[in-house]
Design a protein around this motif. Structure first.
Motif, mmCIF file in Angstrom:
data_model
loop_
_atom_site.group_PDB
_atom_site.id
_atom_site.type_symbol
_atom_site.label_atom_id
_atom_site.label_comp_id
_atom_site.label_asym_id
_atom_site.label_seq_id
_atom_site.Cartn_x
_atom_site.Cartn_y
_atom_site.Cartn_z
ATOM 1 N N LEU A 1 -4.243 -0.300 -2.589
ATOM 2 C CA LEU A 1 -3.326 0.484 -3.412
ATOM 3 C C LEU A 1 -3.517 1.940 -3.037
ATOM 4 C CD1 LEU A 1 -3.801 -1.185 -6.922
ATOM 5 C CD2 LEU A 1 -2.151 -1.763 -5.129
ATOM 6 N N PHE A 2 -2.523 2.502 -2.363
ATOM 7 C CA PHE A 2 -2.701 3.789 -1.701
ATOM 8 C C PHE A 2 -1.532 4.710 -1.980
ATOM 9 C CE2 PHE A 2 -4.447 5.618 2.529
ATOM 10 C CZ PHE A 2 -5.601 6.065 1.888
ATOM 11 N N GLY A 3 -1.225 4.901 -3.266
ATOM 12 C CA GLY A 3 -0.085 5.740 -3.594
ATOM 13 C C GLY A 3 1.196 5.183 -3.010
ATOM 14 N N ALA A 4 1.964 6.036 -2.336
ATOM 15 C CA ALA A 4 3.215 5.606 -1.725
ATOM 16 C C ALA A 4 2.995 4.786 -0.463
ATOM 17 C CB ALA A 4 4.073 6.830 -1.395
ATOM 18 N N GLY A 5 1.787 4.870 0.106
ATOM 19 C CA GLY A 5 1.482 4.128 1.322
ATOM 20 C C GLY A 5 0.419 4.825 2.138
ATOM 21 N N ALA A 6 -0.045 4.169 3.199
ATOM 22 C CA ALA A 6 -1.137 4.697 4.002
ATOM 23 C C ALA A 6 -0.700 5.785 4.976
ATOM 24 C CB ALA A 6 -1.812 3.568 4.776
ATOM 25 N N HIS A 7 0.602 5.878 5.262
ATOM 26 C CA HIS A 7 1.080 6.956 6.118
ATOM 27 C C HIS A 7 0.957 8.279 5.368
ATOM 28 C CE1 HIS A 7 3.832 9.486 8.447
ATOM 29 N NE2 HIS A 7 3.710 8.600 9.429
ATOM 30 N N MET A 8 0.541 9.341 6.061
ATOM 31 C CA MET A 8 0.281 10.599 5.354
ATOM 32 C C MET A 8 1.520 11.150 4.661
ATOM 33 S SD MET A 8 -0.059 13.662 8.161
ATOM 34 C CE MET A 8 -0.068 14.842 6.820
ATOM 35 N N ASN A 9 2.712 10.810 5.164
ATOM 36 C CA ASN A 9 3.943 11.286 4.540
ATOM 37 C C ASN A 9 4.780 10.144 3.978
ATOM 38 O OD1 ASN A 9 3.561 14.017 4.769
ATOM 39 N ND2 ASN A 9 4.658 14.218 6.708
ATOM 40 N N SER A 10 4.096 9.102 3.534
ATOM 41 C CA SER A 10 4.821 7.973 2.942
ATOM 42 C C SER A 10 5.644 8.397 1.731
ATOM 43 C CB SER A 10 3.836 6.874 2.543
ATOM 44 O OG SER A 10 2.838 7.386 1.671
ATOM 45 N N TRP A 11 5.228 9.454 1.063
ATOM 46 C CA TRP A 11 5.962 9.936 -0.117
ATOM 47 C C TRP A 11 7.375 10.408 0.227
ATOM 48 C CZ3 TRP A 11 7.615 15.061 -0.501
ATOM 49 C CH2 TRP A 11 7.090 15.941 0.452
ATOM 50 N N LYS A 12 7.644 10.677 1.514
ATOM 51 C CA LYS A 12 8.978 11.099 1.938
ATOM 52 C C LYS A 12 9.922 9.925 2.184
ATOM 53 C CE LYS A 12 7.544 15.353 4.358
ATOM 54 N NZ LYS A 12 7.573 16.047 5.669
ATOM 55 N N ALA A 13 9.386 8.720 2.274
ATOM 56 C CA ALA A 13 10.219 7.561 2.562
ATOM 57 C C ALA A 13 11.201 7.315 1.414
ATOM 58 C CB ALA A 13 9.349 6.321 2.782
ATOM 59 N N GLU A 14 12.414 6.874 1.758
ATOM 60 C CA GLU A 14 13.478 6.765 0.770
ATOM 61 C C GLU A 14 13.264 5.633 -0.235
ATOM 62 O OE1 GLU A 14 17.117 6.398 2.883
ATOM 63 O OE2 GLU A 14 17.097 8.473 3.631
ATOM 64 N N SER B 1 1.536 8.153 -6.248
ATOM 65 C CA SER B 1 0.072 8.204 -6.387
ATOM 66 C C SER B 1 -0.377 8.393 -7.824
ATOM 67 C CB SER B 1 -0.505 9.325 -5.514
ATOM 68 O OG SER B 1 0.013 10.579 -5.906
ATOM 69 N N ILE B 2 0.502 8.884 -8.697
ATOM 70 C CA ILE B 2 0.166 9.015 -10.119
ATOM 71 C C ILE B 2 1.181 8.295 -11.001
ATOM 72 C CG2 ILE B 2 -1.175 11.141 -9.954
ATOM 73 C CD1 ILE B 2 1.529 12.529 -10.984
ATOM 74 N N ASP B 3 1.868 7.324 -10.442
ATOM 75 C CA ASP B 3 2.848 6.526 -11.177
ATOM 76 C C ASP B 3 2.200 5.187 -11.528
ATOM 77 O OD1 ASP B 3 4.919 4.986 -12.123
ATOM 78 O OD2 ASP B 3 6.326 5.512 -10.525
ATOM 79 N N PHE B 4 1.729 5.057 -12.765
ATOM 80 C CA PHE B 4 1.025 3.840 -13.158
ATOM 81 C C PHE B 4 1.915 2.609 -13.015
ATOM 82 C CE2 PHE B 4 -0.469 0.898 -16.586
ATOM 83 C CZ PHE B 4 -1.634 0.491 -15.944
ATOM 84 N N ASP B 5 3.192 2.745 -13.355
ATOM 85 C CA ASP B 5 4.100 1.605 -13.237
ATOM 86 C C ASP B 5 4.206 1.119 -11.791
ATOM 87 O OD1 ASP B 5 4.614 1.644 -15.950
ATOM 88 O OD2 ASP B 5 6.420 2.879 -15.758
ATOM 89 N N HIS B 6 4.115 2.041 -10.842
ATOM 90 C CA HIS B 6 4.134 1.683 -9.418
ATOM 91 C C HIS B 6 2.939 0.784 -9.090
ATOM 92 C CE1 HIS B 6 4.240 2.162 -5.033
ATOM 93 N NE2 HIS B 6 3.037 2.674 -5.075
ATOM 94 N N TYR B 7 1.753 1.159 -9.572
ATOM 95 C CA TYR B 7 0.553 0.356 -9.323
ATOM 96 C C TYR B 7 0.631 -0.999 -10.025
ATOM 97 C CZ TYR B 7 -1.712 4.417 -7.230
ATOM 98 O OH TYR B 7 -2.031 5.464 -6.408
ATOM 99 N N VAL B 8 1.185 -1.006 -11.215
ATOM 100 C CA VAL B 8 1.361 -2.273 -11.933
ATOM 101 C C VAL B 8 2.272 -3.198 -11.134
ATOM 102 C CG1 VAL B 8 2.339 -3.356 -13.996
ATOM 103 C CG2 VAL B 8 0.935 -1.289 -14.214
ATOM 104 N N SER C 1 -5.349 18.333 3.407
ATOM 105 C CA SER C 1 -5.512 16.956 2.949
ATOM 106 C C SER C 1 -4.189 16.200 2.957
ATOM 107 C CB SER C 1 -6.091 16.939 1.535
ATOM 108 O OG SER C 1 -7.395 17.479 1.504
ATOM 109 N N ILE C 2 -4.277 14.888 3.112
ATOM 110 C CA ILE C 2 -3.105 14.031 3.008
ATOM 111 C C ILE C 2 -2.461 14.267 1.645
ATOM 112 C CG2 ILE C 2 -2.344 11.624 2.927
ATOM 113 C CD1 ILE C 2 -4.730 10.974 4.754
ATOM 114 N N PRO C 3 -1.133 14.471 1.591
ATOM 115 C CA PRO C 3 -0.492 14.871 0.338
ATOM 116 C C PRO C 3 -0.873 14.049 -0.887
ATOM 117 C CG PRO C 3 1.070 15.081 2.118
ATOM 118 C CD PRO C 3 -0.173 14.475 2.715
ATOM 119 N N HIS C 4 -0.842 12.715 -0.784
ATOM 120 C CA HIS C 4 -1.124 11.951 -2.000
ATOM 121 C C HIS C 4 -2.621 11.852 -2.301
ATOM 122 C CE1 HIS C 4 -0.625 8.896 1.245
ATOM 123 N NE2 HIS C 4 -1.618 8.287 0.668
ATOM 124 N N PHE C 5 -3.483 12.425 -1.441
ATOM 125 C CA PHE C 5 -4.899 12.569 -1.795
ATOM 126 C C PHE C 5 -5.091 13.734 -2.776
ATOM 127 C CE2 PHE C 5 -7.300 10.553 2.043
ATOM 128 C CZ PHE C 5 -6.588 9.383 1.854
#
Length: 437
Positions: A12-25, A32-39, A65-69
């Protein structure tokens, strides 16, 4: 011939293991701080029979640092929240032995194991980033091998504390007024080189006896530590041949420590880039490449070399000679990067982009991935895998639907959980107390 059953964890790595996964559509930018996402990720994993989910951690951030870190949950808090809304899947979290105390950590993981009814695991790390020292009142960052010496004693203390009470110590007899049998309590009274801890721990033994110990040592000292303490061992070996070498080295050292190699599970990283056709696979890879700039890739690369400034070099020149830079942090990873750059005569640009967005061994169509995974299982390269999606969007579902389902059809995977605890799922024995006669 009996087919080896695939053991599977999900990072479970936030949006993903890619450093810019948060940019993916197809993923929330604040994942990374969305509890519902982890659920959502965890429940899908549990529905597909995944043995455990795993939350990584770090203790230092800076502008590179990697953004979602920079903005993410603390592992044990997140796992404790996931425990009551799941019922079978294991819950594994990272916690540092360099920047914590055995007594507190023993209590935390024992509590998680009891809350989850026996599904807790601890990924033991020694914290490679030197900047971590600035966040704690523990002096300078210890050098690589010293951190493992500290961790070795730390584990001995923690395990001793977990055995503070016999399994049947708590009688809770209302008629006699005896809450627990005082003859079944063990005071550790540890006084060592790095840690002192009297004990006993103020919580009973757990449903697993002790939580499962996870480890990812890859350097010679790391493998030595993993072989002594690890029950599930992660491995970032990039090729079948290197994975086989690592698998044999670990299992041999486990046996040399008078432990049963069958009681140790080796899980290489599985970071798939896949699709239905070769064209779709390459298109998916290009989407990942388009998420990152050269400067960002250089910053990502720097993380493995104690945030060394790679921007000072010509990116189209050969990879620079770095000497011992990186040897006191992610040693095995930095050594592997330097070796690959030299063997393949790569430029700094090529190294940075490949490191930030690697194709890896598990680049290929769904059917090709099925064959590769089975080959690794059949040829003593893995007991299973640690699934690490670069983006936790459609790719996550596609792996379950198009890869895992076919592995199950081939008889190498079962959707049914073995037993109730994480140890049961992984084929590991109940951890008996050291005081059991």
């Amino acid at each position: 011939m009996t087919k080896k059953q695939l053991k599977l964890g999900v990072l479970l790595f936030g949006a993903g293991a890619h450093m810019n996964s948060w940019k993916a559509e197809d993923v929330a930018p604040d994942a990374s701080i969305d509890f519902d996402h982890y659920v959502n990720l965890t429940k899908k994993a549990e529905a597909n029979g995944v043995d455990f989910v795993f939350v990584a951690d770090g203790l230092y951030i800076d502008e590179k640092s990697i953004p979602h870190f920079v903005n993410r949950f603390e592992p044990l808090t997140l796992l404790s929240a996931l425990a009551p809304i799941t019922s079978k899947i294991g819950l594994v979290g990272t916690l540092s032995t360099t920047y914590s105390e055995p007594y507190n950590v023993a209590r935390q993981f024992a509590s998680l194991d009891i809350i989850s009814k026996g599904r807790a695991g601890w990924n033991v790390v020694t914290s490679p980033l030197q900047g971590s020292a600035g966040n704690y009142n523990k002096g300078n960052h210890p050098e690589h091998d010293l951190r493992y010496d500290m961790a070795d004693e730390y584990l001995e203390v923690t395990k001793g504390l977990w055995d503070s009470f016999d399994d049947d110590a708590f009688t809770r007899d209302r008629e006699t007024g005896e809450f627990y049998d005082k003859n079944k309590v063990h005071v550790l009274n540890h006084k060592g080189t790095f840690f002192n801890s009297r004990g006993p721990l103020n919580i009973q033994r757990t449903p697993q006896g002790q939580p499962v110990i996870f480890q990812a040592g890859a350097s010679p000292r790391g493998i030595e530590f993993a072989a002594k303490h690890g029950e599930v061992i992660f491995n970032a070996a990039g090729t079948l041949e290197k994975a086989q070498e690592y698998y044999k080295a670990v299992k041999d050292q486990v046996a040399a420590n008078s432990r049963n190699p069958e009681e140790v599970v080796v899980l290489p990283q599985l970071q798939p880039i896949t699709g239905a056709t070769a064209e779709e696979v390459e298109a998916n890879y290009q989407k990942l490449q388009n998420l990152i700039s050269l400067d960002e890739a250089l910053d990502y690369l720097a993380r493995f070399f104690d945030h060394h400034d790679f921007k000072q070099y010509d990116p189209d020149a050969e990879f620079p000679e770095l000497g011992e830079v990186g040897s006191d942090g992610f040693r095995s990873t930095s050594d592997a990067i330097k070796a690959r750059a030299k063997e393949e005569n790569l430029t700094l640009r090529e190294v940075a982009l490949q490191t930030a967005t690697p194709k890896g061994s598990f680049y290929g169509t769904y059917d090709e991935l099925v064959e590769k995974i089975i080959t690794w299982l059949d040829n003593d390269a893995a007991d299973g895998f640690m699934l690490t999606e670069l983006v936790y969007g459609e790719d996550y579902d596609n792996f379950f639907d198009n890869v895992l389902a076919k592995i199950a059809e081939r008889g190498y995977y079962s959707y049914d959980y073995e037993g109730k605890t994480l140890r049961d799922h992984l084929g590991l024995s109940y951890k008996e107390s050291q005081y059991k006669k």
